[in-house]
Structure formats: structure tokens, C-alpha cells
Write a protein that holds these residues in place. Structure first.
Motif, PDB file in Angstrom:
ATOM      1  N   ARG A 157      80.542  72.337  37.423  1.00 41.31           N
ATOM      2  CA  ARG A 157      80.533  71.683  38.742  1.00 41.31           C
ATOM      3  C   ARG A 157      79.519  70.539  38.767  1.00 41.31           C
ATOM      4  O   ARG A 157      79.795  69.460  39.309  1.00 41.31           O
ATOM      5  CB  ARG A 157      80.239  72.715  39.847  1.00 41.31           C
ATOM      6  N   THR A 158      78.364  70.781  38.174  1.00 44.07           N
ATOM      7  CA  THR A 158      77.359  69.718  38.106  1.00 44.07           C
ATOM      8  C   THR A 158      77.864  68.566  37.242  1.00 44.07           C
ATOM      9  O   THR A 158      77.700  67.387  37.588  1.00 44.07           O
ATOM     10  CB  THR A 158      76.046  70.268  37.517  1.00 44.07           C
ATOM     11  N   ALA A 161      80.347  66.426  39.043  1.00 47.31           N
ATOM     12  CA  ALA A 161      79.681  65.566  40.041  1.00 47.31           C
ATOM     13  C   ALA A 161      79.030  64.372  39.348  1.00 47.31           C
ATOM     14  O   ALA A 161      79.079  63.239  39.862  1.00 47.31           O
ATOM     15  CB  ALA A 161      78.641  66.379  40.818  1.00 47.31           C
ATOM     16  N   ASP A 164      81.678  61.887  38.365  1.00 52.75           N
ATOM     17  CA  ASP A 164      82.137  61.074  39.499  1.00 52.75           C
ATOM     18  C   ASP A 164      81.310  59.804  39.669  1.00 52.75           C
ATOM     19  O   ASP A 164      81.820  58.783  40.156  1.00 52.75           O
ATOM     20  CB  ASP A 164      82.087  61.904  40.787  1.00 52.75           C
ATOM     21  N   ARG A 172      87.826  59.585  41.295  1.00 53.21           N
ATOM     22  CA  ARG A 172      86.818  60.650  41.305  1.00 53.21           C
ATOM     23  C   ARG A 172      87.456  62.018  41.565  1.00 53.21           C
ATOM     24  O   ARG A 172      88.442  62.134  42.291  1.00 53.21           O
ATOM     25  CB  ARG A 172      85.758  60.350  42.366  1.00 53.21           C
ATOM     26  N   ASN A 174      85.831  64.734  43.025  1.00 54.53           N
ATOM     27  CA  ASN A 174      85.393  65.332  44.299  1.00 54.53           C
ATOM     28  C   ASN A 174      85.576  66.847  44.277  1.00 54.53           C
ATOM     29  O   ASN A 174      86.093  67.447  45.237  1.00 54.53           O
ATOM     30  CB  ASN A 174      86.155  64.707  45.472  1.00 54.53           C
ATOM     31  N   GLY A 175      85.172  67.443  43.160  1.00 53.72           N
ATOM     32  CA  GLY A 175      85.364  68.898  42.991  1.00 53.72           C
ATOM     33  C   GLY A 175      86.629  69.157  42.211  1.00 53.72           C
ATOM     34  O   GLY A 175      87.624  68.461  42.400  1.00 53.72           O
TER      35      GLY A 175
END
Length: 326
Positions: A157-158, A161, A164, A172, A174-175
Motif C-alpha cells: 500500500r505504501t 502511494a 502514484d 494513478r 489511488n489504492g
């Protein structure tokens, strides 16, 4: 590589038939293409295909796998030959290793750490360093595969991000979203991850291993080939995140390469062609292998990764997951 032939990427709707010892591929807008069966390693279908039992029988007799991706890039399934190269001796050893909780956990931990290191390598930024340090501290404390995968999820997840920050707004993530992907960036990642999984599965089919007996994913996904999922993990950053970043920097992708709707996105037909060309070129890229003392392609690196597990089973040689050294 022991497997002869090439991978054929079917990016348009087509009809597949047998013609003697060849496969005839008929596309709506062109003359039929005849491919000798000995020239095919595997087939990857990105779009609708019409194939009959005669053609499937020929594929099976020659040990050829047909992979099918759905509209959103998920690996929908595959047709595999009736005869497997799996060896009872190797499979028994696979089972023994995966049944040993400590040994399985050690291998799973090494896969998670290698994947994290490869993500850092592919993004090439120190923005991911704090999360990577945190992961290295947490992994020795993880006493189950679920805990390991939880830590891997935090790192990913990091990483997404951070990725992105290197992409134009329309691309992007965005999750991370799947089944279906909700935007263009996620659609790209889904396709690339599925292609890596397909390449690993084809590599495993040419070894005496059983692809359904894995380490990291063994308790979390009962429906897929968990060893293929495991070995795909360290390679995903090499292809998915890295190629997305490169394609964005080179403006290789356009918004029209994706079909977007509310809450879902997929590659357009032209986008699928671009991805297939991009991945084919990348798989053919070669690097100098320090142990083999010769150039090897990225495609061969995947096959060598499968052979590491064979050596683990037969020679008890410690498995060290793939890390780019160049």
C-alpha cells in the motif's frame, strides 16, 4: 530453456483450429496464420477465442498450455496438457517442506522480503525506505503466513502511494483495486500481474514440481496454483510497477488505451496490443548471469526461479528468491 517454441499473444478475437500438425489462427480482418505446433511454447488469450477439441487435443499432445485472461486482465483460467512432468519424488519432497511449519515460514519470509526489496528497486526512490525498514523489523516477529502477508500488504500500500507520485493523475492507482480494477492504473497492474503469473505457471509446467503446492499462499488461496503465486511475487515489481512507471514517463500509454466506466476499467483492444508488445520486448531483455556466465533473458530468469525450487527439493539447497543484481 528446455521448453521449445515461443509464446503467442492473442490480442484479438480469433478462431483456432488444427491443420495437420499446425495450429491455424483465423482473425476477422486477415488471412489465416499457420503456426507449426513445435513453434509454440504456450498461448495467452486476451480476447474471445473459438477453439475446438481437435486443436485442444493437439495442444495437449505437445505439452502446450493455453492461458485465458478475462476482460479486466484477471487470469480467468488455463487449459493444461493431460500429461504432467511432475515427479512423485519431487512432489513428495514439496509436500514434506510445506508440511514443516518452520521451513515453510522461512521460505515465505524470504519471498516477502525479496518482493519488498524488488519494489524498492523498481520504484528507485528513497520515499519507500522507512516502510521497508519497518517491514524488515516486523518480519522476524511474524509467526504465520497470514501475519507475513499482512506486513506485505502494508508495504505494498505504501509502495503504490509512492508510485502514484511518479504517475500522471489519470494513471494513478489511488489504492489497489481488483475484480474489477476501478481505474486505468489498476487495470494495467492487473494485466501485468496476470501475465507474470501465466509465465511462472508455464515455467513450472516444464519442471517436475506441482504448481499447486506452495509456501506463502498455501493457506490463503485454495483455488489457484499457489506455488505459481509465490514465485510470481518477486517478479511482479520487475514487470508491473516498473513498466507502469516507464510507460508513464515515456508517454507510451494514452487514456484511449483504456475503457473506463463508473467503478471499472479495462484495457482497450489497442491497449492490449500495446501491453503484449511491451511485455514481449521486456521478456526478451537479457542480462549477464554471474553464475551461468552468459546472457539470460528475463523469461529465462523465471524458469531458473522454478529450478531453484527443484534444487531445494532434491538437493536441499537454500531457496533465495529472485532479486535484480544489475
Amino acid at each position: 530453456m528446455p521448453a521449445a517454441g515461443r509464446t503467442y499473444w492473442l490480442t484479438e478475437p480469433c478462431r483456432i483450429r488444427r491443420e495437420d500438425n499446425s495450429i491455424r489462427i483465423e482473425r476477422p480482418d486477415g488471412s489465416p496464420v499457420h503456426i507449426p505446433i513445435t513453434d509454440i511454447r504456450d498461448l495467452i488469450a486476451f480476447d474471445h477465442i473459438d477453439i475446438n477439441t481437435s486443436a485442444l487435443s493437439l495442444l495437449s499432445q505437445n505439452g502446450i498450455t493455453l492461458h485465458v485472461l478475462d476482460h479486466y486482465g484477471n487470469h480467468a483460467g488455463h487449459f493444461t496438457p493431460a500429461q504432467s512432468m511432475a515427479s512423485a519424488t519431487v512432489v513428495r519432497r514439496q509436500v514434506d517442506i510445506t508440511a514443516n511449519p518452520q521451513q515453510r515460514l522461512t521460505i515465505s519470509r524470504s519471498i516477502v522480503l525479496a518482493t519488498a526489496d524488488n519494489l524498492r528497486w523498481s520504484l528507485d526512490t528513497d520515499l519507500l525506505d522507512p516502510a521497508l525498514d519497518q517491514l524488515r523489523t516486523a518480519l522476524p516477529q511474524c509467526d504465520s503466513n497470514d501475519a507475513l502477508m499482512g506486513q506485505e500488504g502494508n508495504l505494498r500500500r505504501t509502495a503504490w502511494a509512492v508510485l502514484d507520485t511518479q504517475l500522471p493523475p489519470w494513471l494513478r492507482l489511488n489504492g489497489r483495486t481488483r475484480r474489477p480494477p476501478t481505474n486505468a492504473g489498476n487495470a494495467f497492474i492487473s494485466y501485468l500481474n496476470s501475465l507474470v503469473y501465466a509465465r511462472v505457471l508455464t515455467a513450472l509446467r516444464s519442471t517436475p514440481l506441482h504448481p499447486a503446492i506452495g509456501f506463502l499462499h498455501s493457506d490463503t488461496d485454495r483455488r489457484r496454483n499457489t506455488l505459481a503465486l509465490d514465485l510470481a511475487e518477486p517478479f511482479k515489481p520487475l514487470f508491473a510497477e516498473r513498466l507502469l512507471k516507464r510507460a508513464a514517463a515515456q508517454k507510451h500509454l494514452k487514456e484511449t488505451d483504456f475503457e473506463t466506466d463508473v467503478g471499472r476499467a479495462a484495457l482497450s483492444r489497442n491497449g492490449r496490443k500495446k501491453i503484449a508488445a511491451l511485455v514481449k520486448e521486456e521478456l526478451a531483455t537479457t542480462v549477464y548471469h554471474r553464475t551461468l556466465k552468459r546472457q539470460v533473458s528475463y523469461e529465462e530468469l523465471i524458469h531458473l526461479e522454478a529450478l531453484k525450487i527443484v534444487r531445494l527439493c532434491l538437493e536441499e539447497k537454500t531457496y533465495k528468491p529472485f532479486r535484480p543484481w544489475w
